[in-house]
Design an enzyme around this catalytic site. Sequence first.
Site, PDB file in Angstrom:
ATOM      1  N   SER A   1      -1.404  -1.672   0.106  1.00 49.75           N
ATOM      2  CA  SER A   1      -3.024  -1.768  -0.223  1.00 49.75           C
ATOM      3  C   SER A   1      -3.457  -2.495  -1.400  1.00 49.75           C
ATOM      4  O   SER A   1      -2.745  -2.118  -2.503  1.00 49.75           O
ATOM      5  CB  SER A   1      -3.407  -0.146  -0.215  1.00 49.75           C
ATOM      6  OG  SER A   1      -4.917  -0.100  -0.428  1.00 49.75           O
TER       7      SER A   1
ATOM      8  N   SER B   1      -4.266  -0.963   5.539  1.00 45.61           N
ATOM      9  CA  SER B   1      -4.052  -0.576   4.270  1.00 45.61           C
ATOM     10  C   SER B   1      -4.412   0.950   4.272  1.00 45.61           C
ATOM     11  O   SER B   1      -4.175   1.567   3.165  1.00 45.61           O
ATOM     12  CB  SER B   1      -5.094  -1.206   3.153  1.00 45.61           C
ATOM     13  OG  SER B   1      -6.401  -1.088   3.482  1.00 45.61           O
TER      14      SER B   1
ATOM     15  N   LYS C   1     -11.759   2.198   1.126  1.00 44.87           N
ATOM     16  CA  LYS C   1     -10.543   2.913   0.540  1.00 44.87           C
ATOM     17  C   LYS C   1     -11.117   4.351   0.480  1.00 44.87           C
ATOM     18  O   LYS C   1     -12.068   4.621   0.533  1.00 44.87           O
ATOM     19  CB  LYS C   1     -10.008   2.282  -0.826  1.00 44.87           C
ATOM     20  CG  LYS C   1      -9.777   0.608  -0.753  1.00 44.87           C
ATOM     21  CD  LYS C   1      -8.426   0.232  -0.205  1.00 44.87           C
ATOM     22  CE  LYS C   1      -8.384  -0.987  -0.125  1.00 44.87           C
ATOM     23  NZ  LYS C   1      -7.148  -1.591   0.856  1.00 44.87           N
TER      24      LYS C   1
ATOM     25  N   SER D   1      -7.307  -3.966   8.555  1.00 38.29           N
ATOM     26  CA  SER D   1      -5.927  -4.349   7.943  1.00 38.29           C
ATOM     27  C   SER D   1      -5.208  -2.963   7.957  1.00 38.29           C
ATOM     28  O   SER D   1      -6.169  -1.841   8.630  1.00 38.29           O
ATOM     29  CB  SER D   1      -6.061  -4.672   6.497  1.00 38.29           C
ATOM     30  OG  SER D   1      -6.351  -3.613   5.648  1.00 38.29           O
TER      31      SER D   1
END
Length: 307
Positions: free
Chosen positions: A255, A91, A146, A89
């Site tokens: 996100s 994010s 992350k 993705s």
Amino acid sequence: MANFYSILLTLVTIAAGLVWLYDAKFKKPTRLTRIAEEEQRLQQQLDDEARERLAPQGRVAEFAQSVFPILFVILIVRSFFYEPFRIPSASMMPTMLAGDFILVQKYSYSIRDPLFRTELFATGTPERGEIAVFKYPVNPQVDFIKRIIGTPGDRIIYRNKTLYLEPACVKQSAECPQLQVIERDVRPQDEVYFSRSTPLVRYREQIGTVEHDILIDPTIAPRTAYFYQQAGTAPDEWIVPEGHYFFMGDNRDNSEDSRYWGFVPQDNLVGRATFIWMSFEMNRDASSWLPQWVPTAVRWNRLGSVE
């Protein structure tokens, strides 16, 4: 299932090893005895081809013997050293793009068994600013990636799209750290990133000792009403519990991270992202006769270490 390939690789490796072991312990002596008897009868030594014709090894055992060492090396490297992951993705833009393939250093924080992820021993401490892969706390079968914003004891505020950090007070310190604004500077953009048709603003930010770029969507209002609510704190404030970490994506308005679902237990950590080893563009038109999963180009300029 995030751990599916680790479990499958482990089981296949064990199966191949057991077939090879059974053949070596019970079948091979019989073959060697037969060859020895034939050589004694002929009073001469047989070559390899003749031995194979006289007492052939079973195909399954032969295949297991040939693949087990390869599978074993892959299992060890993938379980305890490095594992490849694909970024699915946007994010983590602009640091990582969808289509990036990264290596995750599995031994950064701990060594775990590949089946049940039981910690065998700790090897390091996660630091603010590092990018890490972890098991999504809401659904541990899914891997997320992350950036670590808060470590145990940190106080974090994300208010009006501005990040504030009060590091945990160390007992040996004479004075505890104060709440600080994480400063950010607008970055000139040679490449513009979009959320749908909206151009995103690029900033330079420093978390811990790590400088990195983030993206902000100026058209999106703060989503405080959707934030994870921790008891005893303001709606946009969190205090990281012991044994947990607070993660955020670099693409701040696009996100799904700790702001929305809470903290990541240390047991969920998989490893630290260290290197982009391949990057594909996936911009194929819907009218193309090729499948959508076929890359349109290789982004060679993205290959390298991760900050």
